[in-house]
Scaffold this motif. Structure first.
Motif, PDB file in Angstrom:
ATOM      1  N   ALA A  99      77.748  24.590  74.645  1.00  0.00           N
ATOM      2  CA  ALA A  99      76.426  25.708  74.902  1.00  0.00           C
ATOM      3  C   ALA A  99      75.521  25.332  75.882  1.00  0.00           C
ATOM      4  CB  ALA A  99      76.077  26.338  73.587  1.00  0.00           C
ATOM      5  N   ILE A 100      74.839  26.250  76.179  1.00  0.00           N
ATOM      6  CA  ILE A 100      73.597  25.896  77.370  1.00  0.00           C
ATOM      7  C   ILE A 100      72.207  26.826  76.752  1.00  0.00           C
ATOM      8  CG2 ILE A 100      74.863  25.364  79.058  1.00  0.00           C
ATOM      9  CD1 ILE A 100      73.942  27.805  80.582  1.00  0.00           C
ATOM     10  N   HIS A 101      71.158  26.297  76.920  1.00  0.00           N
ATOM     11  CA  HIS A 101      69.875  27.046  76.642  1.00  0.00           C
ATOM     12  C   HIS A 101      68.752  26.842  77.549  1.00  0.00           C
ATOM     13  CE1 HIS A 101      69.637  22.882  74.522  1.00  0.00           C
ATOM     14  NE2 HIS A 101      68.568  22.848  75.324  1.00  0.00           N
ATOM     15  N   THR A 102      67.759  27.700  77.173  1.00  0.00           N
ATOM     16  CA  THR A 102      66.592  27.401  77.969  1.00  0.00           C
ATOM     17  C   THR A 102      65.248  27.966  77.181  1.00  0.00           C
ATOM     18  OG1 THR A 102      65.607  28.409  80.063  1.00  0.00           O
ATOM     19  CG2 THR A 102      66.381  29.935  78.731  1.00  0.00           C
ATOM     20  N   TRP A 103      64.353  27.324  77.562  1.00  0.00           N
ATOM     21  CA  TRP A 103      62.886  27.529  77.053  1.00  0.00           C
ATOM     22  C   TRP A 103      61.929  27.423  78.184  1.00  0.00           C
ATOM     23  CZ3 TRP A 103      61.965  29.986  72.727  1.00  0.00           C
ATOM     24  CH2 TRP A 103      60.835  30.064  72.263  1.00  0.00           C
ATOM     25  N   GLY A 104      60.564  28.108  77.503  1.00  0.00           N
ATOM     26  CA  GLY A 104      59.319  27.966  78.310  1.00  0.00           C
ATOM     27  C   GLY A 104      58.779  26.554  78.187  1.00  0.00           C
ATOM     28  N   GLY A 105      57.777  26.580  77.356  1.00  0.00           N
ATOM     29  CA  GLY A 105      57.039  25.070  77.081  1.00  0.00           C
ATOM     30  C   GLY A 105      55.846  24.860  77.903  1.00  0.00           C
ATOM     31  N   ARG A 106      55.310  25.416  78.543  1.00  0.00           N
ATOM     32  CA  ARG A 106      53.862  25.205  79.188  1.00  0.00           C
ATOM     33  C   ARG A 106      52.975  25.086  78.237  1.00  0.00           C
ATOM     34  NH1 ARG A 106      51.873  26.367  84.197  1.00  0.00           N
ATOM     35  NH2 ARG A 106      53.404  27.644  84.828  1.00  0.00           N
ATOM     36  N   SER A 140      41.847  23.267  69.945  1.00  0.00           N
ATOM     37  CA  SER A 140      43.263  22.948  70.793  1.00  0.00           C
ATOM     38  C   SER A 140      44.123  23.822  70.031  1.00  0.00           C
ATOM     39  CB  SER A 140      43.825  21.408  70.563  1.00  0.00           C
ATOM     40  OG  SER A 140      44.361  21.060  71.462  1.00  0.00           O
ATOM     41  N   GLY A 141      45.088  24.398  70.956  1.00  0.00           N
ATOM     42  CA  GLY A 141      45.783  25.531  70.750  1.00  0.00           C
ATOM     43  C   GLY A 141      46.868  25.140  69.442  1.00  0.00           C
ATOM     44  N   PRO A 142      47.340  26.207  69.112  1.00  0.00           N
ATOM     45  CA  PRO A 142      48.363  26.080  67.745  1.00  0.00           C
ATOM     46  C   PRO A 142      49.656  25.320  68.218  1.00  0.00           C
ATOM     47  CG  PRO A 142      48.273  28.471  68.202  1.00  0.00           C
ATOM     48  CD  PRO A 142      47.254  27.428  69.185  1.00  0.00           C
ATOM     49  N   SER A 143      50.293  24.646  67.613  1.00  0.00           N
ATOM     50  CA  SER A 143      51.658  24.103  67.810  1.00  0.00           C
ATOM     51  C   SER A 143      52.770  24.924  67.684  1.00  0.00           C
ATOM     52  CB  SER A 143      51.807  22.599  67.242  1.00  0.00           C
ATOM     53  OG  SER A 143      50.981  21.815  67.563  1.00  0.00           O
ATOM     54  N   GLY A 144      52.806  25.802  68.712  1.00  0.00           N
ATOM     55  CA  GLY A 144      54.071  26.837  68.706  1.00  0.00           C
ATOM     56  C   GLY A 144      54.559  27.041  70.194  1.00  0.00           C
ATOM     57  N   GLY A 145      55.769  27.156  70.384  1.00  0.00           N
ATOM     58  CA  GLY A 145      56.349  27.468  71.650  1.00  0.00           C
ATOM     59  C   GLY A 145      56.387  26.456  72.358  1.00  0.00           C
ATOM     60  N   SER A 146      56.615  25.006  71.685  1.00  0.00           N
ATOM     61  CA  SER A 146      56.906  23.910  72.351  1.00  0.00           C
ATOM     62  C   SER A 146      55.661  23.685  73.596  1.00  0.00           C
ATOM     63  CB  SER A 146      57.967  23.815  73.251  1.00  0.00           C
ATOM     64  OG  SER A 146      59.171  23.925  72.106  1.00  0.00           O
ATOM     65  N   GLU A 177      58.166  15.822  88.818  1.00  0.00           N
ATOM     66  CA  GLU A 177      56.806  16.506  89.447  1.00  0.00           C
ATOM     67  C   GLU A 177      56.744  18.031  88.794  1.00  0.00           C
ATOM     68  OE1 GLU A 177      60.643  16.578  92.447  1.00  0.00           O
ATOM     69  OE2 GLU A 177      59.773  15.119  90.786  1.00  0.00           O
ATOM     70  N   ARG A 178      57.457  18.271  88.159  1.00  0.00           N
ATOM     71  CA  ARG A 178      57.192  19.646  87.186  1.00  0.00           C
ATOM     72  C   ARG A 178      55.997  19.595  86.175  1.00  0.00           C
ATOM     73  NH1 ARG A 178      63.330  20.847  85.533  1.00  0.00           N
ATOM     74  NH2 ARG A 178      62.371  21.924  84.076  1.00  0.00           N
ATOM     75  N   GLY A 179      55.393  18.308  86.072  1.00  0.00           N
ATOM     76  CA  GLY A 179      54.530  18.094  85.210  1.00  0.00           C
ATOM     77  C   GLY A 179      55.058  17.861  83.672  1.00  0.00           C
ATOM     78  N   VAL A 180      54.047  18.038  82.747  1.00  0.00           N
ATOM     79  CA  VAL A 180      54.761  17.748  81.291  1.00  0.00           C
ATOM     80  C   VAL A 180      54.964  19.239  80.854  1.00  0.00           C
ATOM     81  CG1 VAL A 180      54.013  17.238  79.113  1.00  0.00           C
ATOM     82  CG2 VAL A 180      53.314  15.779  81.253  1.00  0.00           C
ATOM     83  N   ILE A 181      56.232  19.273  79.977  1.00  0.00           N
ATOM     84  CA  ILE A 181      56.588  20.614  79.564  1.00  0.00           C
ATOM     85  C   ILE A 181      57.338  20.149  78.198  1.00  0.00           C
ATOM     86  CG2 ILE A 181      58.085  22.508  79.522  1.00  0.00           C
ATOM     87  CD1 ILE A 181      58.842  21.699  82.613  1.00  0.00           C
ATOM     88  N   GLY A 182      56.821  21.038  77.252  1.00  0.00           N
ATOM     89  CA  GLY A 182      57.190  20.815  75.728  1.00  0.00           C
ATOM     90  C   GLY A 182      58.745  20.839  75.493  1.00  0.00           C
ATOM     91  N   LEU A 183      59.230  20.398  74.375  1.00  0.00           N
ATOM     92  CA  LEU A 183      60.380  20.115  73.987  1.00  0.00           C
ATOM     93  C   LEU A 183      60.782  20.324  72.555  1.00  0.00           C
ATOM     94  CD1 LEU A 183      63.025  18.607  75.031  1.00  0.00           C
ATOM     95  CD2 LEU A 183      62.034  16.559  74.331  1.00  0.00           C
ATOM     96  N   GLY A 184      59.768  20.820  71.736  1.00  0.00           N
ATOM     97  CA  GLY A 184      60.346  20.719  70.451  1.00  0.00           C
ATOM     98  C   GLY A 184      61.292  21.791  69.987  1.00  0.00           C
ATOM     99  N   GLU A 185      61.347  23.027  70.801  1.00  0.00           N
ATOM    100  CA  GLU A 185      62.319  23.953  70.317  1.00  0.00           C
ATOM    101  C   GLU A 185      63.741  24.147  71.179  1.00  0.00           C
ATOM    102  OE1 GLU A 185      58.767  26.299  70.934  1.00  0.00           O
ATOM    103  OE2 GLU A 185      59.353  27.532  69.252  1.00  0.00           O
TER     104      GLU A 185
END
Lengths: 330, 723
Positions: free
Chosen positions: B415-422, B482-488, B669-677
């Motif tokens: 399976a493949i997946h995607t997410w945002g994470g900004r 600082s923001g809530p920890s949601g959405g990676s 070079e995309r910078g840091v993106i979240g990974l939790g989800e």
């Protein structure tokens, strides 16, 4: 705060004097692995707990090739597993104990407690009583979700399954049980200890409120081929969906007598003479084991959502038989 | 004096590959020793002087109206310090386990006794706790309008192969190992101190202020460590407000409410279910032409989310319709990548079934249509190839149905997946003390993902210091918001804010010390605990000497995200493959191996990043094989609000897990993106596909329990002799 008395007698005579003669008043504390959850879930509310762990004579494993194995009721699952004589002579028992996957429960839980633990029926544990009826008297099991309930001995009114891990192998080995109460010692085959309750006042055991299990006696090994097979969804701690323990008396390759007991399929550990009979005078093959599995579930019936357990019980019997003759090979 | 860096945003960048001493390395989490030694304090561990224990009486009925409540016995009970009616007579109750009355007492048993003594009369109303059939929901089913993309009718006519199937996954619960809860205490008439297990330290005060009628600034929220949130801990919850009210009633004494395990599973978190009848049309070569889905699901009275269908593959012609079922199963909460695991299963299972119909390797089908995944197509292509190598796809994959002898059937699925994470909005204060010590304060929280570690790595890397010189202080709402920890979003937010603060602090420090080094500030660098002149390392001073120039005044710099420079971005892809064995005589599924290949931009800490993937796969195995909120149609209650029948994967159940993180050019070079989800999205679909590949038939619904596997085999017919 609702008070609970805590008594810690040193002798079995003291213990039974501390126990009330009606259910619900008092409760026996050994390993506590089931008792504490019953208390916390508010299924029971005794006014006194009687801790029997200080009673020395309820401890210990003794083995004599001519007399057999004696297990004190307080022997823990871990002690049972650690004893090489148990593994060597009673492999079905050791394999059943291995199915108890929690180190904490192995360390605290006792063989007596394994036999006396209450059913895991989710309606019973939610406070609807052992027979799980609603206010209108309807069986919640029959009308509700019975995916983990009985496929044998389920003519009613009890539909839960016996949760004991050790009773099936003990019954396969024709073990006997000793109880102690105000009237002294009673002894019975382990299978006679279990009964299907017919009313909410009855229990799933032939244990009186002021009796305790003191010891379990297993006959000397007769060179039988024996094994336990559990169908379990998880490798981690989990209740098996169906189990079978078998003990086969062999004359060379030929079975001369057999005992086949299923667990987690009926309100009591389910001895299947029909299945055993199919093995007599046979040499075990895949087909013979399969036929025994078929015989074991011939009278099974689905309550609606648990039909799959018929297949699981059939497979458990087949695989236990094959494992027994393969010398416990996994 | 140098100019502020904010005038030159191009300078806010991450260090180039080859200049990273710590970033991207496999570093152990800084709070690991505290956690494994038991020293780390969780909300559950908070014990305050004079603390009371709060307990809540819950509705046993899924749908009812409260007729009367009698709390008189509880109020008279010795040791009971406060009784608070949460929902009074006349209130309609919409799920079993909903809160009715709360009490606070000197100890837990007394509180429990008080709860037991309360008498509530209910008018019982009809309930609906089934979600598998929208027909049965009547007017509780809320269909949305049909959506059309392209010309689906023409495309299905043009299709050479059409497959149709029903797939779904039930409501599951978050099952946080540390249940929801808090300790609330009034420090005086106006000021409230709250220790709470939360994903949102900075936003809890505002959420509590309105119901309590005090300014948000009067509420201080603290949390050191959390035992799981997964999207279920953004709110103070009704019991949080209640704890504050009980404390007030009890003269300000601290009141602790931690949910019991049953309440945790009944009311504190549920992932919406999703089911769908899916039709896919394709050419014989596998080219996807048309998609049709009729989907439904529930999130309790809220109706639940809507899975984005078809998932990732933008099939050119689509007809889609979704129905939200409102019912009495309890309200839903965000669950790790909301709507994505559902969409992933519904889509990837349908595509795998199409591949089976085409007698095509699903890996080839995915690659054939990879351009439909849009701008990340090339990344998916690379990830699919790496995952295939790691699991031995070419060696072990076989056409649907393992034909080997014996009851154990092996299969592979993908399976493949995607997410945002900004990165989210984040502020931090970085202070350099004249003695050389460094501290960073921000009102963030570590969900277990390694937030403290990430902040430490970024600060240490930027300041040229060892990690143990950096003190990170989070989990206190008095720190910069600082923001809530949601959405990676956390790692992108806090690492960007920290990077900016550290760069700005360095600039100010360089300005102080430049004269002493006879250099211009912009020619200085901070490396290995020294400030030195670039290209002339002989001209340097120690970090301590440099900081001493601050005199008596520590240097504090505020770092922010968003801010100048592109330090974070959005959008990741991942591929997972599963290798399973299925016992076709018992229906028991075992995981042999799983592979996760994941990109997430610039990785701050390889070890904690990999840990996210391991943890996500384990959680995914849980919902693929075991987890289900089992509702009783008769009583309307959850039947398995315990960890005995609400089953999670144990160590023996997870098999071999392999993680491969995509790094290097094109990723960093995309910078840091979240990974939790993201890595928790694919397991259900990959495992379901692997089981279908093993046994030759689709098991339509998760979890893949023995009864469902056997039923699917039975419908397929006579697969094995013993059935």
């Amino acid at each position: 705060m609702r008070p609970i008395e805590y008594a810690s007698p040193r002798t079995k005579e003291q213990a039974v004097r501390l126990l009330a003669s009606t259910w619900g008043e008092t409760a026996v504390l050994a390993g506590g692995t089931d008792l504490l959850s019953l208390l916390k879930d508010d299924v029971i509310a005794p006014r006194r707990l009687v801790n029997i762990k200080e009673i020395e004579e309820l401890r210990g494993i003794a083995f004599d090739p001519r007399k057999g194995l004696r297990l004190g009721a307080l022997v823990t699952i871990e002690e049972l597993l650690d004893d090489p004589r148990v593994r060597q002579h009673y492999s079905a028992l050791a394999e059943a104990a291995e199915g108890i996957r929690s180190p904490q429960i192995r360390n605290m839980g006792t063989v007596g407690g394994d036999l006396c633990q209450r059913p895991r029926c989710w309606y019973f544990r939610a406070g609807f009583g052992l027979l799980a009826r609603d206010a209108q008297g309807r069986s919640l099991v029959l009308h509700g979700d019975n995916r983990y309930h009985a496929i044998l001995g389920n003519e009613g009114p009890a539909y839960f399954v016996s949760p004991s891990s050790l009773a099936p192998p003990l019954i396969a080995y024709e073990a006997r049980l000793r109880l102690f109460g105000p009237g002294g010692t009673r002894e019975m085959p382990v299978q006679a200890f279990f009964r299907i309750p017919q009313s909410e006042e009855e229990r799933e055991h032939d244990l009186r409120p002021n009796e305790i299990v003191t010891e379990i006696l297993i006959p000397p090994p007769r060179g039988e081929a024996s094994a336990t097979y559990e169908v379990r969804q998880r490798e981690a701690l989990d209740w098996p969906l169906a189990t079978a323990s078998v003990a086969l008396q062999m004359d060379g390759d030929r079975v001369t007598a057999a005992r086949i007991v299923m667990g987690h399929v009926a309100p009591i550990p389910w001895l299947s003479p029909e299945a055993a009979q199919t093995l007599v005078n046979k040499t075990i093959t895949e087909d013979v084991a399969q036929a025994a599995g078929e015989a074991a579930v011939r009278r099974a019936r689905s309550l609606g959502r648990n039909g799959y357990k018929i297949q699981l019980a059939r497979v458990a019997v087949k695989r236990a038989i094959l494992r027994a003759v393969q010398g416990g090979a996994r | 004096m140098t100019e502020s860096r904010s005038s030159s945003p191009a300078e806010y960048t991450w260090p180039e590959r080859g200049h990273r001493r710590l970033i991207g390395k496999r570093l152990s989490r800084v709070d690991g020793p505290a956690k494994v030694s038991g020293k780390a304090t969780y909300t559950y561990d908070v014990h305050r002087p004079g603390m009371l224990y709060g307990k809540i009486l819950r509705s046993p009925y899924a749908h009812a109206r409260i007729k009367s409540i009698d709390t008189s016995r509880a109020e008279r009970m010795p040791g009971v310090k406060a009784v608070h009616i949460i929902q009074g007579p006349g209130t309609e109750i919409f799920w079993a386990g909903d809160e009715i009355v709360a009490v606070a007492a000197v100890d837990e048993p007394t509180a429990e006794d008080a709860i037991r003594s309360i008498r509530v009369e209910y008018e019982i109303l009809p309930h609906l706790v089934i979600d598998t059939d929208p027909q049965r929901a009547g007017d509780m089913a809320k269909p949305t309008a049909e959506e059309i993309v392209g010309d689906p009718d023409a495309a299905f006519r043009q299709a050479e192969v059409v497959v149709e199937g029903v797939y779904g996954l039930p409501v599951i619960t978050h099952c946080c190992l540390e249940s929801h809860g808090l300790v609330a205490e009034w420090e005086d008439e106006e000021n409230l101190l709250v220790h709470i297990s939360t994903q949102a330290v900075s936003s809890i005060p505002n959420q509590m202020a309105r119901p309590l009628g005090i300014p948000a600034g009067n509420i201080r929220v603290k949390m050191d460590h959390i035992g799981g949130g997964f999207g279920s801990k953004f709110s103070p919850d009704r019991w949080g407000i209640v704890a504050a009210r009980l404390s007030k009633l009890a003269g300000g004494r601290p009141v602790k409410i931690m949910l019991e395990r049953d309440a945790e599973l009944m009311v504190a978190g549920a992932r919406p279910s999703a089911y769908g009848r899916i039709k896919v049309g394709a050419k014989k070569d596998g080219t996807l032409l048309a998609w049709e889905s009729t989907s439904w699901g529930t999130g309790g009275m809220g109706g639940g989310g809507r899975p984005p269908l078809p998932y990732i593959f933008e099939i050119p012609n689509q007809r889609k319709q979704h129905t939200a079922i409102m019912n009495h199963m309890g309200s839903a909460r965000a669950w790790r990548a909301p709507n994505h695991p559902q969409a992933c299963l519904l889509t990837m299972a349908a595509l795998e079934d199409l591949a089976a119909e085409l007698e095509m390797d699903p890996l080839d089908l995915f690659l054939k249509n990879i351009e439909l995944t849009g701008r990340r197509a090339e990344i998916y292509r690379q990830e699919l190839q790496i995952a295939a190598d790691l699991i031995g796809w070419k060696t072990h994959w076989h056409p649907r149905g393992d034909q080997s002898h014996g009851p154990m059937k092996r299969g592979l699925g993908l399976a493949i997946h995607t997410w945002g994470g900004r990165g989210h909005a984040s502020n931090c204060d970085l202070t350099i003390h004249p003695d050389g010590s460094v501290e960073i304060k921000l009102a963030s929280q570590d969900l277990g993902t390694g937030t403290r570690t990430g902040i430490t790595i970024v600060a240490a890397e930027t300041l040229g210091l060892p990690m143990d010189r950096i003190k990170v202080m989070i989990g206190d709402s008095r720190y910069p918001a600082s923001g809530p920890s949601g959405g990676s979003t956390t790692i992108g937010g806090v690492s960007s804010a920290t990077r900016r603060a550290a760069l700005d602090a360095l600039d100010q420090l360089f300005a102080k010390v430049a004269p002493a080094l006879n250099a211009r500030p912009e020619d200085l660098e901070a490396v290995q605990g020294r400030i030195r002149v670039k290209g002339d390392p002989g001209r340097s001073m120690s970090w301590e000497q440099a900081c001493a120039t601050l005199g008596g005044m520590p240097l504090t710099v505020r770092g922010r995200n968003p801010g100048p420079g592109n330090l974070t971005s959005s959008g990741v892809g991942g591929v997972q493959m599963a290798d399973v064995s299925v016992d076709v005589e018992t229906g028991v599924v075992r995981i042999n191996k799983m592979v996760a290949v994941q990109d997430c931009g610039l990785i701050i800490d390889m070890k904690t990043a990999e840990s996210q993937c391991y943890g996500a796969m384990i959680m995914g195995i849980g919902y693929a094989l075991y987890e289900e909120k089992i509702m009783d149609q008769l009583t309307g209650r959850m039947l398995n609000p315990n960890m005995e029948f609400y089953k999670l994967a144990g160590l023996g159940d997870v098999g071999e897990l392999i993680v491969h993180m995509m790094t290097g050019p094109g990723y960093d070079e995309r910078g840091v993106i979240g990974l939790g989800e993201p890595p928790v999205i694919s397991p259900g679909a990959a495992i379901s596909n692997a089981v279908a590949n093993a046994i030759g038939v689709r098991v339509p619904f998760l979890p893949l329990t023995p009864d469902r596997v056997l039923e699917a085999l039975h419908k397929k017919g006579g697969h094995h002799a013993t059935h």
